[in-house]
Design an enzyme around this catalytic site. Structure first.
Site, PDB file in Angstrom:
ATOM      1  N   PRO A 117     -33.828  23.152 -47.138  1.00 52.65           N
ATOM      2  CA  PRO A 117     -33.217  22.130 -47.984  1.00 52.65           C
ATOM      3  C   PRO A 117     -32.363  21.104 -47.246  1.00 52.65           C
ATOM      4  O   PRO A 117     -31.628  21.440 -46.318  1.00 52.65           O
ATOM      5  CB  PRO A 117     -32.356  22.940 -48.961  1.00 52.65           C
ATOM      6  CG  PRO A 117     -32.252  24.294 -48.385  1.00 52.65           C
ATOM      7  CD  PRO A 117     -33.462  24.511 -47.534  1.00 52.65           C
ATOM      8  N   ASN A 118     -32.501  19.888 -47.707  1.00 50.93           N
ATOM      9  CA  ASN A 118     -31.741  18.705 -47.264  1.00 50.93           C
ATOM     10  C   ASN A 118     -32.220  18.132 -45.935  1.00 50.93           C
ATOM     11  O   ASN A 118     -31.791  17.047 -45.547  1.00 50.93           O
ATOM     12  CB  ASN A 118     -30.227  18.995 -47.216  1.00 50.93           C
ATOM     13  CG  ASN A 118     -29.686  19.384 -48.575  1.00 50.93           C
ATOM     14  OD1 ASN A 118     -29.875  18.637 -49.534  1.00 50.93           O
ATOM     15  ND2 ASN A 118     -29.060  20.529 -48.675  1.00 50.93           N
ATOM     16  N   ASN A 127     -36.689  26.168 -39.460  1.00 49.01           N
ATOM     17  CA  ASN A 127     -35.280  25.842 -39.665  1.00 49.01           C
ATOM     18  C   ASN A 127     -35.034  26.015 -41.161  1.00 49.01           C
ATOM     19  O   ASN A 127     -35.315  25.116 -41.945  1.00 49.01           O
ATOM     20  CB  ASN A 127     -34.960  24.410 -39.228  1.00 49.01           C
ATOM     21  CG  ASN A 127     -33.469  24.111 -39.382  1.00 49.01           C
ATOM     22  OD1 ASN A 127     -32.735  24.870 -40.027  1.00 49.01           O
ATOM     23  ND2 ASN A 127     -33.032  23.003 -38.800  1.00 49.01           N
ATOM     24  N   ASP A 143     -37.664  38.580 -45.914  1.00 51.85           N
ATOM     25  CA  ASP A 143     -38.727  39.512 -46.318  1.00 51.85           C
ATOM     26  C   ASP A 143     -40.107  38.887 -46.112  1.00 51.85           C
ATOM     27  O   ASP A 143     -41.043  39.556 -45.661  1.00 51.85           O
ATOM     28  CB  ASP A 143     -38.559  39.922 -47.791  1.00 51.85           C
ATOM     29  CG  ASP A 143     -37.407  40.890 -48.011  1.00 51.85           C
ATOM     30  OD1 ASP A 143     -36.904  41.462 -47.025  1.00 51.85           O
ATOM     31  OD2 ASP A 143     -37.002  41.061 -49.178  1.00 51.85           O
ATOM     32  N   ARG A 166     -19.475  26.180 -35.662  1.00 52.65           N
ATOM     33  CA  ARG A 166     -19.157  25.619 -36.976  1.00 52.65           C
ATOM     34  C   ARG A 166     -18.463  26.689 -37.856  1.00 52.65           C
ATOM     35  O   ARG A 166     -17.937  27.663 -37.351  1.00 52.65           O
ATOM     36  CB  ARG A 166     -20.433  25.049 -37.592  1.00 52.65           C
ATOM     37  CG  ARG A 166     -21.030  23.930 -36.718  1.00 52.65           C
ATOM     38  CD  ARG A 166     -22.248  23.308 -37.339  1.00 52.65           C
ATOM     39  NE  ARG A 166     -21.918  22.604 -38.579  1.00 52.65           N
ATOM     40  CZ  ARG A 166     -22.837  22.138 -39.434  1.00 52.65           C
ATOM     41  NH1 ARG A 166     -24.130  22.295 -39.171  1.00 52.65           N
ATOM     42  NH2 ARG A 166     -22.466  21.503 -40.528  1.00 52.65           N
ATOM     43  N   HIS A 191     -28.488  31.387 -44.184  1.00 50.06           N
ATOM     44  CA  HIS A 191     -27.284  32.197 -44.382  1.00 50.06           C
ATOM     45  C   HIS A 191     -27.274  32.943 -45.717  1.00 50.06           C
ATOM     46  O   HIS A 191     -26.311  33.636 -46.022  1.00 50.06           O
ATOM     47  CB  HIS A 191     -26.046  31.285 -44.298  1.00 50.06           C
ATOM     48  CG  HIS A 191     -26.132  30.273 -43.196  1.00 50.06           C
ATOM     49  ND1 HIS A 191     -26.187  30.641 -41.870  1.00 50.06           N
ATOM     50  CD2 HIS A 191     -26.222  28.910 -43.209  1.00 50.06           C
ATOM     51  CE1 HIS A 191     -26.290  29.542 -41.126  1.00 50.06           C
ATOM     52  NE2 HIS A 191     -26.320  28.486 -41.914  1.00 50.06           N
ATOM     53  N   HIS A 211     -32.050  25.723 -35.097  1.00 51.76           N
ATOM     54  CA  HIS A 211     -30.953  25.002 -35.751  1.00 51.76           C
ATOM     55  C   HIS A 211     -30.611  23.797 -34.897  1.00 51.76           C
ATOM     56  O   HIS A 211     -30.424  23.924 -33.678  1.00 51.76           O
ATOM     57  CB  HIS A 211     -29.729  25.897 -35.937  1.00 51.76           C
ATOM     58  CG  HIS A 211     -30.040  27.062 -36.810  1.00 51.76           C
ATOM     59  ND1 HIS A 211     -30.244  26.909 -38.158  1.00 51.76           N
ATOM     60  CD2 HIS A 211     -30.268  28.360 -36.522  1.00 51.76           C
ATOM     61  CE1 HIS A 211     -30.576  28.075 -38.668  1.00 51.76           C
ATOM     62  NE2 HIS A 211     -30.600  28.979 -37.691  1.00 51.76           N
ATOM     63  N   ILE A 212     -30.534  22.657 -35.541  1.00 54.58           N
ATOM     64  CA  ILE A 212     -30.235  21.413 -34.830  1.00 54.58           C
ATOM     65  C   ILE A 212     -28.817  21.473 -34.266  1.00 54.58           C
ATOM     66  O   ILE A 212     -28.569  21.109 -33.116  1.00 54.58           O
ATOM     67  CB  ILE A 212     -30.404  20.231 -35.801  1.00 54.58           C
ATOM     68  CG1 ILE A 212     -31.859  20.151 -36.274  1.00 54.58           C
ATOM     69  CG2 ILE A 212     -29.959  18.918 -35.142  1.00 54.58           C
ATOM     70  CD1 ILE A 212     -32.056  19.267 -37.498  1.00 54.58           C
ATOM     71  N   SER A 213     -27.896  21.940 -35.080  1.00 48.87           N
ATOM     72  CA  SER A 213     -26.497  22.028 -34.648  1.00 48.87           C
ATOM     73  C   SER A 213     -26.232  23.412 -34.037  1.00 48.87           C
ATOM     74  O   SER A 213     -27.015  24.353 -34.234  1.00 48.87           O
ATOM     75  CB  SER A 213     -25.569  21.794 -35.842  1.00 48.87           C
ATOM     76  OG  SER A 213     -25.735  22.816 -36.818  1.00 48.87           O
ATOM     77  N   GLU A 241     -36.662  30.609 -34.685  1.00 49.06           N
ATOM     78  CA  GLU A 241     -35.690  29.991 -35.593  1.00 49.06           C
ATOM     79  C   GLU A 241     -35.010  28.840 -34.848  1.00 49.06           C
ATOM     80  O   GLU A 241     -34.588  29.016 -33.701  1.00 49.06           O
ATOM     81  CB  GLU A 241     -34.679  31.077 -35.977  1.00 49.06           C
ATOM     82  CG  GLU A 241     -33.561  30.633 -36.888  1.00 49.06           C
ATOM     83  CD  GLU A 241     -32.617  31.821 -37.193  1.00 49.06           C
ATOM     84  OE1 GLU A 241     -32.974  33.001 -36.906  1.00 49.06           O
ATOM     85  OE2 GLU A 241     -31.510  31.547 -37.676  1.00 49.06           O
ATOM     86  N   ALA A 284     -29.722  25.808 -45.046  1.00 51.28           N
ATOM     87  CA  ALA A 284     -28.702  26.679 -45.666  1.00 51.28           C
ATOM     88  C   ALA A 284     -29.262  28.030 -46.064  1.00 51.28           C
ATOM     89  O   ALA A 284     -28.509  29.022 -46.135  1.00 51.28           O
ATOM     90  CB  ALA A 284     -28.090  25.976 -46.877  1.00 51.28           C
ATOM     91  N   ARG A 342     -28.425  10.643 -43.018  1.00 51.32           N
ATOM     92  CA  ARG A 342     -27.052  10.999 -43.388  1.00 51.32           C
ATOM     93  C   ARG A 342     -26.464  11.876 -42.276  1.00 51.32           C
ATOM     94  O   ARG A 342     -27.194  12.529 -41.554  1.00 51.32           O
ATOM     95  CB  ARG A 342     -27.002  11.808 -44.695  1.00 51.32           C
ATOM     96  CG  ARG A 342     -27.533  11.091 -45.921  1.00 51.32           C
ATOM     97  CD  ARG A 342     -26.488  10.183 -46.548  1.00 51.32           C
ATOM     98  NE  ARG A 342     -26.954   9.635 -47.814  1.00 51.32           N
ATOM     99  CZ  ARG A 342     -27.816   8.628 -47.953  1.00 51.32           C
ATOM    100  NH1 ARG A 342     -28.314   8.056 -46.876  1.00 51.32           N
ATOM    101  NH2 ARG A 342     -28.169   8.188 -49.146  1.00 51.32           N
ATOM    102  N   TYR A 366     -26.155  15.734 -37.141  1.00 49.65           N
ATOM    103  CA  TYR A 366     -27.588  16.017 -37.021  1.00 49.65           C
ATOM    104  C   TYR A 366     -28.377  14.946 -36.243  1.00 49.65           C
ATOM    105  O   TYR A 366     -29.584  15.093 -36.067  1.00 49.65           O
ATOM    106  CB  TYR A 366     -28.187  16.218 -38.414  1.00 49.65           C
ATOM    107  CG  TYR A 366     -27.567  17.386 -39.154  1.00 49.65           C
ATOM    108  CD1 TYR A 366     -27.743  18.690 -38.690  1.00 49.65           C
ATOM    109  CD2 TYR A 366     -26.777  17.193 -40.286  1.00 49.65           C
ATOM    110  CE1 TYR A 366     -27.153  19.764 -39.337  1.00 49.65           C
ATOM    111  CE2 TYR A 366     -26.196  18.264 -40.957  1.00 49.65           C
ATOM    112  CZ  TYR A 366     -26.381  19.545 -40.472  1.00 49.65           C
ATOM    113  OH  TYR A 366     -25.806  20.610 -41.109  1.00 49.65           O
TER     114      TYR A 366
END
Ligand code: CA2
Length: 146
Positions: A11-12, A75, A88, A108, A81, A101-103, A99, A78, A19, A24
């Site tokens: 998501p996002n 990726n 599963d 964080r 987490h 993650h950009i950041s 996996e 959210a 943004r 990011y």
């Protein structure tokens, strides 16, 4: 064996490059798709990049990957987490899972430090910006063989 690497985004991430560039960066998901396709082609592989804001759709794509993909780069955003359901689903996939993650999530907020998905991931990239995706694809190109 399939020559396709599924690159799944949560998501996002459709807003990537549009943004919060301070976190990011300025590149978009289309840039990620181009970079990954170029690296995959060096190894005779293909990529299929998708993004969804819906947990169930990501799970359906992971199920589809069981038949159609050699590897998954994910990726989960959210859902990283929160989602035991995505974990599963990934546990039913037999190929490598990386996996991304950009950041650098460990720099964080504490709630970003735990990943359900990491219980399945064969490798984790965090903090390489969008370069993490192409690095993951290069690793898969070097290790998938064929
Ligand atoms: O660093 C990452 O790649 C994350 O997976 C990104 C997620 C975040 O929840 C994770 O903790 C770490 C957020 C994705 C939101 O993407 C946006 C991109 C541009 C603008 C706004 C949101």
């Amino acid at each position: 064996m399939s020559k396709t690497i599924y690159i799944l985004n949560g998501p996002n991430l459709n807003l990537l490059g549009k943004r919060q560039p301070e976190i990011y960066g300025h590149d978009t998901l289309d840039d990620v798709a181009r970079n990954c396709a170029a690296v995959a082609a060096e190894f005779g592989l293909e990529t299929d990049l998708r993004q969804s804001n819906h947990e169930g759709e990501i799970i359906d794509w992971i199920h589809e990957a069981r038949e159609k993909a050699a590897a998954i780069v994910i990726n989960p955003a959210a859902y990283t987490h929160t989602s035991v359901a995505i974990l599963d689903a990934l546990n039913t996939f037999e190929g490598p899972v990386i996996e991304v993650h950009i950041s650098q999530v460990h720099k964080r907020e504490p709630f970003r430090h735990h990943s359900y998905v990491s219980h399945r991931s064969d490798a984790v990239m965090a903090g390489f910006g969008i370069g993490g995706y192409a690095l993951a694809v290069r690793h898969l190109g070097l290790t998938l063989g064929g």
